[in-house]
Design a protein around this motif. Structure first.
Motif, mmCIF file in Angstrom:
data_model
loop_
_atom_site.group_PDB
_atom_site.id
_atom_site.type_symbol
_atom_site.label_atom_id
_atom_site.label_comp_id
_atom_site.label_asym_id
_atom_site.label_seq_id
_atom_site.Cartn_x
_atom_site.Cartn_y
_atom_site.Cartn_z
ATOM 1 N N THR A 195 -3.962 7.765 4.683
ATOM 2 C CA THR A 195 -5.018 7.761 3.667
ATOM 3 C C THR A 195 -5.174 6.350 3.098
ATOM 4 O OG1 THR A 195 -3.395 8.370 1.967
ATOM 5 C CG2 THR A 195 -4.600 10.154 3.040
ATOM 6 N N PHE A 196 -6.413 5.857 3.134
ATOM 7 C CA PHE A 196 -6.684 4.530 2.581
ATOM 8 C C PHE A 196 -7.303 4.616 1.190
ATOM 9 C CE2 PHE A 196 -6.518 3.880 7.152
ATOM 10 C CZ PHE A 196 -5.762 2.721 7.260
ATOM 11 N N LEU A 197 -7.872 5.765 0.868
ATOM 12 C CA LEU A 197 -8.421 5.986 -0.462
ATOM 13 C C LEU A 197 -7.512 6.959 -1.196
ATOM 14 C CD1 LEU A 197 -12.239 6.305 0.394
ATOM 15 C CD2 LEU A 197 -11.015 4.290 -0.471
ATOM 16 N N PHE A 198 -6.817 6.485 -2.197
ATOM 17 C CA PHE A 198 -5.876 7.315 -2.947
ATOM 18 C C PHE A 198 -5.756 6.744 -4.351
ATOM 19 C CE2 PHE A 198 -3.545 3.925 -0.934
ATOM 20 C CZ PHE A 198 -2.681 3.486 -1.918
ATOM 21 N N TRP A 199 -5.178 7.545 -5.231
ATOM 22 C CA TRP A 199 -4.958 7.118 -6.607
ATOM 23 C C TRP A 199 -3.579 6.462 -6.693
ATOM 24 C CZ3 TRP A 199 -8.350 6.665 -10.401
ATOM 25 C CH2 TRP A 199 -7.870 6.405 -11.700
ATOM 26 N N PRO A 200 -3.508 5.149 -6.901
ATOM 27 C CA PRO A 200 -2.201 4.471 -6.884
ATOM 28 C C PRO A 200 -1.308 4.919 -8.033
ATOM 29 C CG PRO A 200 -3.925 2.975 -7.631
ATOM 30 C CD PRO A 200 -4.615 4.213 -7.152
ATOM 31 N N THR A 201 -0.016 4.897 -7.781
ATOM 32 C CA THR A 201 0.975 5.282 -8.780
ATOM 33 C C THR A 201 2.116 4.282 -8.777
ATOM 34 O OG1 THR A 201 2.513 7.019 -9.463
ATOM 35 C CG2 THR A 201 2.090 6.790 -7.103
ATOM 36 N N ASN A 238 0.826 -1.199 0.000
ATOM 37 C CA ASN A 238 0.000 0.000 0.000
ATOM 38 C C ASN A 238 0.864 1.255 0.000
ATOM 39 O OD1 ASN A 238 -1.435 2.240 1.748
ATOM 40 N ND2 ASN A 238 -3.072 0.991 0.868
ATOM 41 N N MET A 239 1.901 1.269 0.823
ATOM 42 C CA MET A 239 2.783 2.430 0.902
ATOM 43 C C MET A 239 3.577 2.629 -0.383
ATOM 44 S SD MET A 239 3.734 4.838 3.083
ATOM 45 C CE MET A 239 3.354 4.179 4.713
ATOM 46 N N SER A 240 3.937 1.524 -1.040
ATOM 47 C CA SER A 240 4.736 1.645 -2.262
ATOM 48 C C SER A 240 3.948 2.250 -3.417
ATOM 49 C CB SER A 240 5.259 0.263 -2.671
ATOM 50 O OG SER A 240 4.193 -0.579 -3.080
ATOM 51 N N LEU A 241 2.620 2.230 -3.334
ATOM 52 C CA LEU A 241 1.772 2.764 -4.408
ATOM 53 C C LEU A 241 1.323 4.197 -4.150
ATOM 54 C CD1 LEU A 241 -0.468 -0.385 -5.033
ATOM 55 C CD2 LEU A 241 1.486 0.381 -6.393
ATOM 56 N N LYS A 242 1.828 4.796 -3.074
ATOM 57 C CA LYS A 242 1.427 6.161 -2.726
ATOM 58 C C LYS A 242 2.445 7.178 -3.219
ATOM 59 C CE LYS A 242 -1.199 5.108 1.496
ATOM 60 N NZ LYS A 242 -1.313 5.348 2.958
ATOM 61 N N ASP A 284 0.976 11.442 0.009
ATOM 62 C CA ASP A 284 0.081 10.461 0.632
ATOM 63 C C ASP A 284 0.820 9.563 1.617
ATOM 64 O OD1 ASP A 284 -2.122 11.391 -0.770
ATOM 65 O OD2 ASP A 284 -1.786 10.021 -2.455
ATOM 66 N N ALA A 285 2.107 9.311 1.365
ATOM 67 C CA ALA A 285 2.860 8.398 2.221
ATOM 68 C C ALA A 285 3.057 8.948 3.628
ATOM 69 C CB ALA A 285 4.218 8.087 1.591
ATOM 70 N N VAL A 286 3.123 10.283 3.755
ATOM 71 C CA VAL A 286 3.372 10.892 5.073
ATOM 72 C C VAL A 286 2.113 11.541 5.636
ATOM 73 C CG1 VAL A 286 5.816 11.253 4.604
ATOM 74 C CG2 VAL A 286 4.162 13.039 3.983
ATOM 75 N N ALA A 287 0.968 11.285 5.013
ATOM 76 C CA ALA A 287 -0.278 11.903 5.484
ATOM 77 C C ALA A 287 -0.657 11.368 6.862
ATOM 78 C CB ALA A 287 -1.403 11.639 4.484
ATOM 79 N N ARG A 288 -1.155 12.255 7.701
ATOM 80 C CA ARG A 288 -1.627 11.897 9.035
ATOM 81 C C ARG A 288 -3.020 12.480 9.237
ATOM 82 N NH1 ARG A 288 1.991 9.235 8.313
ATOM 83 N NH2 ARG A 288 3.775 8.717 9.627
ATOM 84 N N PRO A 289 -4.019 11.624 9.478
ATOM 85 C CA PRO A 289 -3.961 10.163 9.568
ATOM 86 C C PRO A 289 -3.722 9.518 8.202
ATOM 87 C CG PRO A 289 -6.226 10.898 9.624
ATOM 88 C CD PRO A 289 -5.379 12.149 9.677
#
Length: 268
Positions: A41-47, A26-30, A34-39
């Protein structure tokens, strides 16, 4: 306990074990934001940008090659040394045999950092720091106790009648070991080989100190994405995912041999 409760426990345990892998992918696709977002993010556009940048990094192929060479060599030489030693401890009785077996096992009690200092001093004087040969020797030394003790149990489970029959047919001790015992112990040897390979592949401390910048393995190379000013979470996760993939494929291909070897002798 009912079957539903048992299945719920198994599913809970499976989720507990697989969640870190899910989080890594999940983290590798952010993106970096998005990777450092707090809280989180579970809904994001993967890259796939992180994977592209990691694959374009020439260091990654070097990390993979170094780990493969060192892990395979450490496994082969570890088995070549450990299998005969385990056979001797399992079949022969001589003065101090139990003490030798305990001394071999005692190397697993020692904290790795305590063993690292003698290795570093010896390798420094021999000129083996930052070399593939040095890391292979270190990894063999780390895993040798595990190889000897597990194979010792496998050899003890094999009946002595097989060797005695070989002796009657005119075979020597080495011939009986090579032609009779080793073929029967192949499942156990395969299991120990897989465990040794995985242990060498994942080893970090010795590889970082003894390998240095000249011979960087996968765990040490991934650590390079952690800088003083920032941690590149996306690239770090993508690199870890790519380096995890060969191990998962390896385990899937040889899981039958691993399970059979680890359960050898469990049912009489």
């Amino acid at each position: 306990m009912g079957i539903i409760a048992r299945r719920a426990i198994l599913w809970g345990f499976a989720i507990w074990c697989l969640f870190p892998i899910y989080w890594l992918i999940n983290m590798s696709l952010k993106t970096a934001v998005d990777a450092v977002a707090r809280p989180p993010t579970f809904l994001f556009w993967p890259t796939l940008t992180n994977y592209v940048e990691v694959l374009q990094d020439p260091r990654v192929s070097n990390f993979l090659v170094n780990s493969l060479v060192i892990a395979l060599a450490a496994t082969v030489f570890g088995l070549l040394i450990g299998a005969p030693a385990a056979y001797v401890l399992a079949r022969h009785r001589f003065r101090g045999d139990s003490k030798i077996a305990f001394w071999i096992l005692a190397t697993r009690f020692t904290p790795p950092i305590a063993m690292l200092i003698p290795f570093f001093v010896i390798f420094f004087k021999l000129g083996l720091l930052g070399t593939h040969v040095g890391l292979i020797i270190a990894h063999v030394g780390i895993n040798l106790a595990m190889i000897v003790w597990i194979l010792r149990g496998f050899f003890q489970d094999l009946p002595r009648d097989l060797e005695e029959a070989a002796f009657i047919d005119g075979a020597g001790r080495f011939q009986a070991f090579r032609k009779v015992i080793l073929p029967l112990a192949l499942p156990g040897i395969a299991a120990v080989g897989i465990l040794t390979f995985l242990s060498s592949w994942n080893e970090f401390l010795f590889s970082m100190v003894l390998g240095g910048n000249n011979v960087m393995t996968v765990p040490v190379g991934i650590y390079a994405y952690i800088g003083f000013e920032q941690i590149e979470w996306g690239k770090l996760s993508a690199a870890a995912t790519l380096m995890l993939a060969p191990v998962l494929v390896f385990i899937m291909l040889f899981q039958r041999q691993l399970v059979r070897g680890l359960t050898l002798g469990a049912v009489k």
